[in-house]
Write a protein that holds these residues in place. Structure first.
Motif, PDB file in Angstrom:
ATOM      1  N   VAL A 199       0.848  -1.181   0.000  1.00 59.33           N
ATOM      2  CA  VAL A 199       0.000   0.000   0.000  1.00 59.33           C
ATOM      3  C   VAL A 199       0.887   1.235   0.000  1.00 59.33           C
ATOM      4  O   VAL A 199       1.709   1.412   0.903  1.00 59.33           O
ATOM      5  CB  VAL A 199      -0.933   0.020   1.231  1.00 59.33           C
ATOM      6  CG1 VAL A 199      -1.808   1.263   1.231  1.00 59.33           C
ATOM      7  CG2 VAL A 199      -1.780  -1.244   1.296  1.00 59.33           C
ATOM      8  N   HIS A 200       0.696   2.073  -0.999  1.00 59.41           N
ATOM      9  CA  HIS A 200       1.404   3.344  -1.075  1.00 59.41           C
ATOM     10  C   HIS A 200       0.626   4.368  -0.256  1.00 59.41           C
ATOM     11  O   HIS A 200      -0.591   4.485  -0.409  1.00 59.41           O
ATOM     12  CB  HIS A 200       1.479   3.837  -2.522  1.00 59.41           C
ATOM     13  CG  HIS A 200       2.250   2.941  -3.427  1.00 59.41           C
ATOM     14  ND1 HIS A 200       3.593   3.099  -3.659  1.00 59.41           N
ATOM     15  CD2 HIS A 200       1.854   1.877  -4.172  1.00 59.41           C
ATOM     16  CE1 HIS A 200       4.001   2.174  -4.508  1.00 59.41           C
ATOM     17  NE2 HIS A 200       2.969   1.410  -4.833  1.00 59.41           N
ATOM     18  N   VAL A 201       1.324   5.107   0.596  1.00 56.72           N
ATOM     19  CA  VAL A 201       0.734   6.163   1.415  1.00 56.72           C
ATOM     20  C   VAL A 201       1.592   7.398   1.159  1.00 56.72           C
ATOM     21  O   VAL A 201       2.747   7.452   1.581  1.00 56.72           O
ATOM     22  CB  VAL A 201       0.733   5.772   2.911  1.00 56.72           C
ATOM     23  CG1 VAL A 201       0.102   6.866   3.750  1.00 56.72           C
ATOM     24  CG2 VAL A 201       0.020   4.433   3.123  1.00 56.72           C
ATOM     25  N   ILE A 202       1.002   8.373   0.459  1.00 65.02           N
ATOM     26  CA  ILE A 202       1.777   9.517  -0.023  1.00 65.02           C
ATOM     27  C   ILE A 202       1.090  10.812   0.394  1.00 65.02           C
ATOM     28  O   ILE A 202      -0.089  11.020   0.089  1.00 65.02           O
ATOM     29  CB  ILE A 202       1.905   9.486  -1.559  1.00 65.02           C
ATOM     30  CG1 ILE A 202       2.364   8.110  -2.041  1.00 65.02           C
ATOM     31  CG2 ILE A 202       2.836  10.589  -2.051  1.00 65.02           C
ATOM     32  CD1 ILE A 202       2.127   7.850  -3.507  1.00 65.02           C
ATOM     33  N   ALA A 203       1.829  11.680   1.075  1.00 63.52           N
ATOM     34  CA  ALA A 203       1.313  13.009   1.414  1.00 63.52           C
ATOM     35  C   ALA A 203       1.625  13.938   0.237  1.00 63.52           C
ATOM     36  O   ALA A 203       2.776  14.051  -0.178  1.00 63.52           O
ATOM     37  CB  ALA A 203       1.949  13.526   2.700  1.00 63.52           C
ATOM     38  N   ARG A 204       0.607  14.570  -0.288  1.00 67.79           N
ATOM     39  CA  ARG A 204       0.766  15.431  -1.455  1.00 67.79           C
ATOM     40  C   ARG A 204       0.547  16.888  -1.083  1.00 67.79           C
ATOM     41  O   ARG A 204      -0.195  17.215  -0.157  1.00 67.79           O
ATOM     42  CB  ARG A 204      -0.237  15.031  -2.552  1.00 67.79           C
ATOM     43  CG  ARG A 204      -0.139  13.596  -3.049  1.00 67.79           C
ATOM     44  CD  ARG A 204       1.135  13.307  -3.810  1.00 67.79           C
ATOM     45  NE  ARG A 204       1.371  14.217  -4.916  1.00 67.79           N
ATOM     46  CZ  ARG A 204       0.880  14.092  -6.143  1.00 67.79           C
ATOM     47  NH1 ARG A 204       0.119  13.057  -6.439  1.00 67.79           N
ATOM     48  NH2 ARG A 204       1.159  14.986  -7.076  1.00 67.79           N
ATOM     49  N   SER A 205       1.196  17.757  -1.828  1.00 65.58           N
ATOM     50  CA  SER A 205       1.054  19.209  -1.661  1.00 65.58           C
ATOM     51  C   SER A 205       0.968  19.841  -3.034  1.00 65.58           C
ATOM     52  O   SER A 205       1.548  19.335  -4.000  1.00 65.58           O
ATOM     53  CB  SER A 205       2.257  19.794  -0.919  1.00 65.58           C
ATOM     54  OG  SER A 205       2.319  19.267   0.383  1.00 65.58           O
TER      55      SER A 205
END
Length: 142
Positions: free
Chosen positions: A93-99
């Motif tokens: 599972v990819h968990v990515i914080a985006r801005s």
């Protein structure tokens, strides 16, 4: 018996951070994004539905805990969670914080540009911080 082994591509692309009740937490070696990967430590699992019900709940629990942590540490604007598996079929599972100011916003992170490896000091600092924060998380499982 669980004969879990991490796929060689996941091993090559990530750094070990910690083990939770179900998942190995890995940091993607791409400093362009705050990006964790959770890999359930179960052998021969490709899809979420192949996990038993207990493990499915645990996977979502760990994913949301780590997602919230990553958003707090990075001051992210949007959390992306995905289980693509088109290149590496082992469930992860990819968990990515985006801005809005990241390298590929608002598009996907996959297949765009070249990953930027962490320098050793930044990598050590980030992994130490993640380990400290993960140690503070609730340790219950379903």
């Amino acid at each position: 018996m669980n004969d879990f082994t991490l796929h060689p591509q996941l091993e090559a692309d990530t750094h070990f951070v910690a083990d939770l009740a179900l998942c190995s937490v890995r940091l993607m070696n791409d400093a362009r994004y705050p990006w964790l990967m959770l890999v359930p430590r179960r052998a021969d699992i490709r899809e979420v539905y192949e996990l038993d019900s207990h493990s499915q709940h645990q996977l979502w629990h760990e994913t949301t805990l780590l997602g919230e942590l990553l958003m707090q540490l990075s001051d992210g604007e949007k959390l992306n969670i995905g289980t693509l598996g088109n290149v590496v079929s082992q469930l992860h599972v990819h968990v990515i914080a985006r801005s809005s100011d990241d390298a590929t916003w608002p598009g996907p992170v996959w297949g765009v540009g070249r990953p930027k490896a962490y320098d050793n000091e930044a990598l050590t600092t980030l992994i130490d911080t993640l380990r400290m924060k993960i140690a503070e998380l609730p340790t219950y499982s379903f």
